[in-house]
Motif scaffolding. Structure first.
Motif, PDB file in Angstrom:
ATOM      1  N   ILE A 171       6.050   2.508 -10.508  1.00  0.00           N
ATOM      2  CA  ILE A 171       5.136   1.375 -10.608  1.00  0.00           C
ATOM      3  C   ILE A 171       5.873   0.053 -10.477  1.00  0.00           C
ATOM      4  CG2 ILE A 171       3.623   0.131 -12.210  1.00  0.00           C
ATOM      5  CD1 ILE A 171       2.666   2.853 -13.236  1.00  0.00           C
ATOM      6  N   GLY A 172       7.020  -0.051 -11.118  1.00  0.00           N
ATOM      7  CA  GLY A 172       7.789  -1.281 -11.022  1.00  0.00           C
ATOM      8  C   GLY A 172       8.185  -1.598  -9.591  1.00  0.00           C
ATOM      9  N   GLN A 173       8.556  -0.571  -8.836  1.00  0.00           N
ATOM     10  CA  GLN A 173       8.930  -0.772  -7.438  1.00  0.00           C
ATOM     11  C   GLN A 173       7.726  -1.172  -6.595  1.00  0.00           C
ATOM     12  OE1 GLN A 173      11.838  -0.975  -6.175  1.00  0.00           O
ATOM     13  NE2 GLN A 173      11.319  -1.048  -3.988  1.00  0.00           N
ATOM     14  N   ALA A 223       4.909  -5.634  -3.548  1.00  0.00           N
ATOM     15  CA  ALA A 223       3.808  -6.590  -3.391  1.00  0.00           C
ATOM     16  C   ALA A 223       4.293  -8.017  -3.623  1.00  0.00           C
ATOM     17  CB  ALA A 223       2.681  -6.239  -4.360  1.00  0.00           C
ATOM     18  N   ASP A 224       5.174  -8.185  -4.592  1.00  0.00           N
ATOM     19  CA  ASP A 224       5.715  -9.507  -4.887  1.00  0.00           C
ATOM     20  C   ASP A 224       6.579 -10.017  -3.735  1.00  0.00           C
ATOM     21  OD1 ASP A 224       5.841 -11.618  -6.891  1.00  0.00           O
ATOM     22  OD2 ASP A 224       7.967 -11.114  -7.068  1.00  0.00           O
ATOM     23  N   SER A 233       0.836  -1.196   0.000  1.00  0.00           N
ATOM     24  CA  SER A 233       0.000   0.000   0.000  1.00  0.00           C
ATOM     25  C   SER A 233       0.868   1.241   0.000  1.00  0.00           C
ATOM     26  CB  SER A 233      -0.933   0.026   1.216  1.00  0.00           C
ATOM     27  OG  SER A 233      -1.843  -1.053   1.189  1.00  0.00           O
ATOM     28  N   ILE A 234       0.385   2.279  -0.674  1.00  0.00           N
ATOM     29  CA  ILE A 234       1.095   3.557  -0.717  1.00  0.00           C
ATOM     30  C   ILE A 234       0.110   4.697  -0.481  1.00  0.00           C
ATOM     31  CG2 ILE A 234       2.980   2.808  -2.200  1.00  0.00           C
ATOM     32  CD1 ILE A 234       1.433   4.003  -4.568  1.00  0.00           C
ATOM     33  N   ASN A 235       0.653   5.807   0.002  1.00  0.00           N
ATOM     34  CA  ASN A 235      -0.119   7.032   0.177  1.00  0.00           C
ATOM     35  C   ASN A 235       0.436   8.171  -0.671  1.00  0.00           C
ATOM     36  OD1 ASN A 235      -1.968   6.047   2.244  1.00  0.00           O
ATOM     37  ND2 ASN A 235      -0.158   5.973   3.563  1.00  0.00           N
ATOM     38  N   ALA A 268       5.855   2.210   5.014  1.00  0.00           N
ATOM     39  CA  ALA A 268       7.127   2.272   5.735  1.00  0.00           C
ATOM     40  C   ALA A 268       8.167   1.322   5.166  1.00  0.00           C
ATOM     41  CB  ALA A 268       6.885   1.958   7.217  1.00  0.00           C
ATOM     42  N   ALA A 269       7.682   0.251   4.542  1.00  0.00           N
ATOM     43  CA  ALA A 269       8.602  -0.747   3.999  1.00  0.00           C
ATOM     44  C   ALA A 269       9.087  -0.385   2.604  1.00  0.00           C
ATOM     45  CB  ALA A 269       7.906  -2.112   3.961  1.00  0.00           C
ATOM     46  N   LEU A 270       8.543   0.668   2.030  1.00  0.00           N
ATOM     47  CA  LEU A 270       8.932   1.042   0.679  1.00  0.00           C
ATOM     48  C   LEU A 270      10.196   1.847   0.671  1.00  0.00           C
ATOM     49  CD1 LEU A 270       5.379   1.960  -0.702  1.00  0.00           C
ATOM     50  CD2 LEU A 270       6.501  -0.245  -0.667  1.00  0.00           C
TER      51      LEU A 270
END
Length: 229
Positions: free
Chosen positions: A200-202, A207-208, A193-195, A227-229
């Motif tokens: 897009i690839g990242q 998710a993968d 999830s993102i805010n 937070a994990a991004l």
């Protein structure tokens, strides 16, 4: 017949337009007034028939381009088209966006044990179960093989996790059938999830990665939020 229209459409369409206009000029100049309207109406019907034929061909081409041939749901090409639009909404509206990566647990033994026809039937039935849970604003796609994706606009990580666990439970409770065989399956789901806008690839990679962790446990939902991004 459809192949004929598709192959020669660059020639048929211009010829149709030219011939109808040329014929219209001829009848306007040479045909008696009482016959003009019936002839024009006939030409209009011919034009409408051509338009209807090409409309159905265009619809078929669209379906072949953006739908998965086996399951009938959207394919990866459609997914990329939709995620570009949804990422733009994240940028302009500051709305959350969530992505579910779904994989069928232990799918290979189904093909090995019952054959690929059974595997195809299971894929179609799983797609149908997933589709029942997806709203019109959400995008269900077949990613490839036994993997699916669901794109959830305006959905934060908490709501995405609840939704993911709901469909995981639905698959767990469902009894899949092939001929006289009943097959029980589970799925694993990775959630990202993102805010705010991101590559897009990242986003897909995150998710993968969550799916990879979920697959270690099987029949499980794993999350990776902002937070994990």
């Amino acid at each position: 017949m459809d192949n004929f229209f598709i192959r020669f459409s660059p020639l048929i369409l211009p010829f149709k337009v030219f011939s109808l206009h040329a014929f219209g000029c001829i009848i306007t100049l040479w045909v008696k007034d009482q016959y003009v309207i019936p002839i024009w109406l006939s030409m209009a019907l011919i034009d409408a028939a051509f338009a209807s034929k090409y409309g159905s061909i265009i619809q078929e081409l669209y379906n072949n381009s953006y739908k998965d041939a086996l399951t009938g749901i959207q394919n990866r090409r459609c997914f990329y088209m939709r995620i570009i639009d949804e990422m733009e909404k994240v940028r302009t509206r500051n709305t959350p966006l969530s992505l579910l990566m779904i994989d069928i647990d232990n799918f290979k033994p189904i093909n090995d044990t019952y054959g690929h026809d059974a595997g195809d039937e299971v894929l179609k039935q799983i797609a149908a179960v997933l589709k029942e849970n997806v709203k019109n604003t959400e995008t269900l796609s077949r990613w490839g093989g036994e993997e699916f994706t669901i794109l959830l606009p305006d959905t934060n990580v908490e709501d995405a996790m609840k939704f993911a666990d709901k469909i995981r439970s639905n698959i767990w409770e469902h009894r899949f059938k092939y001929e006289d065989i009943t097959i029980k399956l589970t799925i694993s789901i990775g959630v990202a999830s993102i805010n705010e806008v991101m590559d897009i690839g990242q986003f897909i990679k995150v998710a993968d990665s969550a799916l990879y962790k979920a697959k270690e446990k099987k029949n499980f939902v794993e999350r990776l939020g902002q937070a994990a991004l």
